[in-house]
Design an enzyme around this catalytic site. Structure first.
Site, short mmCIF file in Angstrom:
data_model
loop_
_atom_site.label_atom_id
_atom_site.label_comp_id
_atom_site.label_asym_id
_atom_site.label_seq_id
_atom_site.Cartn_x
_atom_site.Cartn_y
_atom_site.Cartn_z
N SER A 194 -22.78 -5.27 -9.16
CA SER A 194 -22.69 -6.72 -8.90
C SER A 194 -21.53 -6.94 -7.95
O SER A 194 -20.60 -6.11 -7.88
CB SER A 194 -22.41 -7.45 -10.22
OG SER A 194 -22.13 -8.82 -9.99
N TYR A 217 -18.05 -8.80 -18.29
CA TYR A 217 -18.91 -8.52 -17.13
C TYR A 217 -18.06 -7.99 -15.98
O TYR A 217 -18.40 -6.98 -15.35
CB TYR A 217 -19.65 -9.81 -16.72
CG TYR A 217 -20.81 -9.61 -15.77
CD1 TYR A 217 -22.01 -9.07 -16.21
CD2 TYR A 217 -20.71 -9.98 -14.43
CE1 TYR A 217 -23.09 -8.90 -15.35
CE2 TYR A 217 -21.79 -9.81 -13.56
CZ TYR A 217 -22.97 -9.28 -14.02
OH TYR A 217 -24.04 -9.11 -13.16
N1 LIG Z 1 -28.69 -12.64 -11.28
C1 LIG Z 1 -27.58 -12.45 -10.63
O1 LIG Z 1 -27.00 -13.41 -10.07
C2 LIG Z 1 -26.99 -11.06 -10.52
C3 LIG Z 1 -25.95 -10.86 -9.61
C4 LIG Z 1 -25.39 -9.60 -9.51
C5 LIG Z 1 -25.85 -8.56 -10.27
N2 LIG Z 1 -26.87 -8.77 -11.16
C6 LIG Z 1 -27.31 -7.62 -11.96
O2 LIG Z 1 -28.68 -7.37 -11.66
C7 LIG Z 1 -29.26 -6.64 -12.76
C8 LIG Z 1 -30.59 -7.30 -13.11
O3 LIG Z 1 -30.32 -8.59 -13.63
P1 LIG Z 1 -31.21 -9.88 -13.31
O4 LIG Z 1 -30.37 -10.82 -12.57
O5 LIG Z 1 -32.52 -9.44 -12.79
O6 LIG Z 1 -31.28 -10.49 -14.79
P2 LIG Z 1 -32.42 -10.51 -15.87
O7 LIG Z 1 -31.74 -10.98 -17.10
O8 LIG Z 1 -33.61 -11.23 -15.34
O9 LIG Z 1 -32.85 -8.97 -16.00
C9 LIG Z 1 -32.14 -8.05 -16.80
C10 LIG Z 1 -33.18 -7.21 -17.52
O10 LIG Z 1 -32.48 -6.19 -18.23
C11 LIG Z 1 -33.15 -6.04 -19.47
N3 LIG Z 1 -32.23 -5.45 -20.47
C12 LIG Z 1 -31.12 -6.00 -21.01
N4 LIG Z 1 -30.59 -5.14 -21.91
C13 LIG Z 1 -31.39 -4.05 -21.93
C14 LIG Z 1 -31.38 -2.84 -22.67
N5 LIG Z 1 -30.43 -2.59 -23.61
N6 LIG Z 1 -32.34 -1.92 -22.42
C15 LIG Z 1 -33.32 -2.17 -21.51
N7 LIG Z 1 -33.39 -3.31 -20.80
C16 LIG Z 1 -32.44 -4.23 -21.01
C17 LIG Z 1 -33.57 -7.46 -19.87
O11 LIG Z 1 -34.60 -7.46 -20.85
C18 LIG Z 1 -34.01 -8.02 -18.52
O12 LIG Z 1 -35.40 -7.81 -18.27
C19 LIG Z 1 -28.22 -6.65 -13.87
O13 LIG Z 1 -27.54 -5.42 -13.90
C20 LIG Z 1 -27.27 -7.77 -13.46
O14 LIG Z 1 -25.98 -7.59 -13.99
C21 LIG Z 1 -27.45 -10.00 -11.30
#
Ligand SMILES: NC(=O)c1ccc[n+]([C@@H]2O[C@H](COP(=O)([O-])OP(=O)(O)OC[C@H]3O[C@@H](n4cnc5c(N)ncnc54)[C@H](O)[C@@H]3O)[C@@H](O)[C@H]2O)c1
Length: 263
Positions: A138, A151
């Protein structure tokens, strides 16, 4: 690396960024894409929507035996794994007062799961003399996530681990990228915006909130160039540079933004 004919695994692939990667990898001609998620039903829905190249699996990334079993099963079915995307992640939306259980969950999902999946997938990749690890970190791993201490700390650790892997294994054919988006329109951020969480508002005020498909575009470009840092928001590089050159000035600027949003 391009995706044509490749075998890829995506954790956290049931929604948001992970599902966008699955759609895009399939469109790029991947031979097989395994979407693995805690939410097995949602992973199955992604597979059904994208088509027969995508396969769904239930997986808790915090349970090392499950990660090992997923890797073994994928290697058995498709022969090998070209690209492992450690993408599952959790935010906590709390500060120093986060319960130890929140700190523990953030550590296990955002960092230790990357250790476990790399341990599981690396032997096969090293035996072939090639393989690619894409770790979703991130911008919070390069800067700071206002209002979310676990985080911030764990995403910094995730970037550190990815860099360590890149330095240690690159000469053995293992390529590593750290994906560091800022705001992305997924349930993770939408929830914070819906509740007016300060951290989510800071993210929205700091730049574009991208559609996950735009993140997938950046990943395809970053993998093609085999670039370590993949930054779907290019301004994050400027912020990181400013932070490195003048940490006090950079922190003062962020505090000013927070004061403005609180007013
Ligand atoms: N959305 C944002 O603004 C953003 C920004 C930077 C980084 N990220 C990162 O991107 C990645 C994806 O997140 P996203 O934004 O698509 O959010 P999201 O919540 O839509 O997706 C996260 C997914 O991870 C799964 N998950 C959580 N814990 C788990 C576990 N123990 N085992 C298996 N699966 C698990 C959830 O069920 C979900 O489908 C994450 O690592 C998040 O930190 C997101």
């Amino acid at each position: 690396m391009n995706l044509t004919g490749r075998v890829a695994v995506i954790t956290g692939g049931a929604g948001g960024i992970g599902a966008a990667l699955a759609r895009r990898f399939a469109a790029e001609g991947a031979a097989a894409v395994v979407v693995a998620d805690l939410d097995a039903d949602a992973a199955r829905a992604v597979a059904a929507a994208v088509g027969p190249v995508v396969h769904a699996a239930g997986l808790d990334v915090t349970v090392e035996e499950q990660v090992r079993a997923l890797v073994a099963d994928t290697e058995r079915r498709y022969g090998h794994i070209d690209l492992f995307c450690a993408n599952a992640g959790v935010a906590t939306a709390v500060g120093l007062d986060a319960a130890d259980a929140d700190w523990d969950r953030a550590w296990r999902v955002n960092v230790l799961a990357h250790v476990h999946s790399t341990r599981a997938v690396l032997p096969g990749m090293l035996a072939r003399g090639q393989g690619y690890l894409l770790h979703t970190c991130s911008a919070a791993g390069l800067l700071t996530a206002v209002g979310d201490a676990p985080y911030t700390a764990t995403k910094h650790a995730a970037v550190g681990l990815a860099e360590w892997l890149a330095v240690t294994y690159r000469d053995q054919g293992i390529r590593v990228s750290a994906l560091c988006p800022q705001g992305v329109d997924t349930p993770m951020l939408a929830e914070g915006l819906a509740t007016g969480h300060l951290g989510a508002r800071v993210i929205a005020a700091s730049g574009a909130v991208l559609h996950p498909d735009r993140v997938a575009d950046a990943v395809i470009a970053g993998l093609a160039e085999e670039r370590f840092l993949i930054l779907p928001h290019p301004e994050v590089a400027q912020h990181a540079l400013r932070r490195a050159e003048d940490p006090d000035g950079w922190q003062a600027g962020l505090r000013k933004l927070v004061r403005r949003l609180r007013a």
